[in-house]
Write a protein that holds these residues in place. Structure first.
Motif, PDB file in Angstrom:
ATOM      1  N   ILE A  24       0.863  -1.178   0.000  1.00 10.72           N
ATOM      2  CA  ILE A  24       0.000   0.000   0.000  1.00 10.72           C
ATOM      3  C   ILE A  24       0.900   1.228   0.000  1.00 10.72           C
ATOM      4  O   ILE A  24       1.836   1.314   0.799  1.00 10.72           O
ATOM      5  N   SER A  25       0.609   2.168  -0.902  1.00  8.96           N
ATOM      6  CA  SER A  25       1.436   3.363  -0.999  1.00  8.96           C
ATOM      7  C   SER A  25       0.659   4.489  -1.655  1.00  8.96           C
ATOM      8  O   SER A  25      -0.270   4.249  -2.430  1.00  8.96           O
ATOM      9  N   SER A  26       1.045   5.717  -1.368  1.00  7.74           N
ATOM     10  CA  SER A  26       0.440   6.853  -2.062  1.00  7.74           C
ATOM     11  C   SER A  26       1.020   6.995  -3.466  1.00  7.74           C
ATOM     12  O   SER A  26       0.518   7.753  -4.280  1.00  7.74           O
ATOM     13  N   ASP A  27       2.065   6.224  -3.771  1.00  3.63           N
ATOM     14  CA  ASP A  27       2.714   6.227  -5.087  1.00  3.63           C
ATOM     15  C   ASP A  27       2.259   4.979  -5.860  1.00  3.63           C
ATOM     16  O   ASP A  27       2.539   3.856  -5.441  1.00  3.63           O
ATOM     17  N   ASP A  28       1.576   5.194  -6.985  1.00  2.77           N
ATOM     18  CA  ASP A  28       1.069   4.074  -7.805  1.00  2.77           C
ATOM     19  C   ASP A  28       2.144   3.059  -8.172  1.00  2.77           C
ATOM     20  O   ASP A  28       1.852   1.879  -8.365  1.00  2.77           O
ATOM     21  N   ALA A  29       3.378   3.506  -8.302  1.00  2.00           N
ATOM     22  CA  ALA A  29       4.460   2.613  -8.715  1.00  2.00           C
ATOM     23  C   ALA A  29       4.892   1.661  -7.600  1.00  2.00           C
ATOM     24  O   ALA A  29       5.570   0.666  -7.864  1.00  2.00           O
ATOM     25  N   PHE A  32      -0.778  -0.430  -4.075  1.00  5.03           N
ATOM     26  CA  PHE A  32      -2.159   0.034  -4.208  1.00  5.03           C
ATOM     27  C   PHE A  32      -2.328   1.294  -3.382  1.00  5.03           C
ATOM     28  O   PHE A  32      -1.851   1.375  -2.247  1.00  5.03           O
ATOM     29  N   ARG A  33      -3.031   2.253  -3.937  1.00 10.82           N
ATOM     30  CA  ARG A  33      -3.347   3.459  -3.189  1.00 10.82           C
ATOM     31  C   ARG A  33      -4.514   3.136  -2.252  1.00 10.82           C
ATOM     32  O   ARG A  33      -5.386   2.329  -2.585  1.00 10.82           O
ATOM     33  N   TYR A  35      -7.254   4.632  -1.458  1.00 15.85           N
ATOM     34  CA  TYR A  35      -8.605   4.818  -1.999  1.00 15.85           C
ATOM     35  C   TYR A  35      -8.962   3.689  -2.960  1.00 15.85           C
ATOM     36  O   TYR A  35     -10.118   3.277  -3.037  1.00 15.85           O
ATOM     37  N   GLN A  36      -7.976   3.150  -3.684  1.00 18.37           N
ATOM     38  CA  GLN A  36      -8.238   2.026  -4.588  1.00 18.37           C
ATOM     39  C   GLN A  36      -8.685   0.796  -3.795  1.00 18.37           C
ATOM     40  O   GLN A  36      -9.569   0.059  -4.229  1.00 18.37           O
ATOM     41  N   SER A  40     -12.258  -0.902  -4.150  1.00 17.31           N
ATOM     42  CA  SER A  40     -12.243  -2.331  -4.481  1.00 17.31           C
ATOM     43  C   SER A  40     -13.030  -3.149  -3.465  1.00 17.31           C
ATOM     44  O   SER A  40     -13.741  -4.089  -3.836  1.00 17.31           O
TER      45      SER A  40
END
Length: 133
Positions: A24-29, A32-33, A35-36, A40
């Motif tokens: 989990i990370s605020s960076d998409d790379a 998963f963010r 909020y995603q 989900s």
């Protein structure tokens, strides 16, 4: 239910489940963010309950796809304000009115939708695609 454990790792957070590792990370790379994951959870729960209802009624569906359109408020910590779930059901002898009633029943029985109903507006729409044998 077993406890969930979360660990701070580099640029994000990591947890492990029986199904594998989740980053989990605020960076998409990097993962998963958050909020995603929330969207989900809501879409996945709603679709799972909807499918159980259709299976009990022996509805002849071949496929169900859900698209989630998310509205966020940048001025309030980018919070999720609305999730529009659009269901596309492919099957035989589909009754759109009955499917909408089933969708309402699934909404009332989905723990994730019920958990956020007072803070996130959940809107659901439905599209039927009739297939032939």
């Amino acid at each position: 239910m077993p406890e969930l454990h979360f660990y701070l790792k580099n640029e994000g957070i990591r947890t492990s489940t029986d199904f594998g590792q989740l980053n989990i990370s605020s960076d998409d790379a990097l993962g998963f963010r958050p909020y995603q994951l929330m969207v989900s959870s809501i879409a996945g729960c709603s679709l799972s309950v909807f499918r159980k209802i259709l299976d009990k009624q022996r509805t002849e569906y071949e496929d169900i796809k859900v698209t989630a359109d998310v509205t966020r408020n940048e001025e309030e910590a980018n919070r999720i304000e609305k999730i529009h779930l659009h269901y596309v059901v492919k099957g035989r002898h589909l009754n759109e009115d009955k499917l909408y009633k089933n969708l309402e029943t699934s909404r009332n029985n989905c723990s994730m939708v019920q958990s956020v109903q007072d803070s996130i507006q959940i809107e659901e729409t439905l599209e039927c695609i009739e297939i032939s044998l």
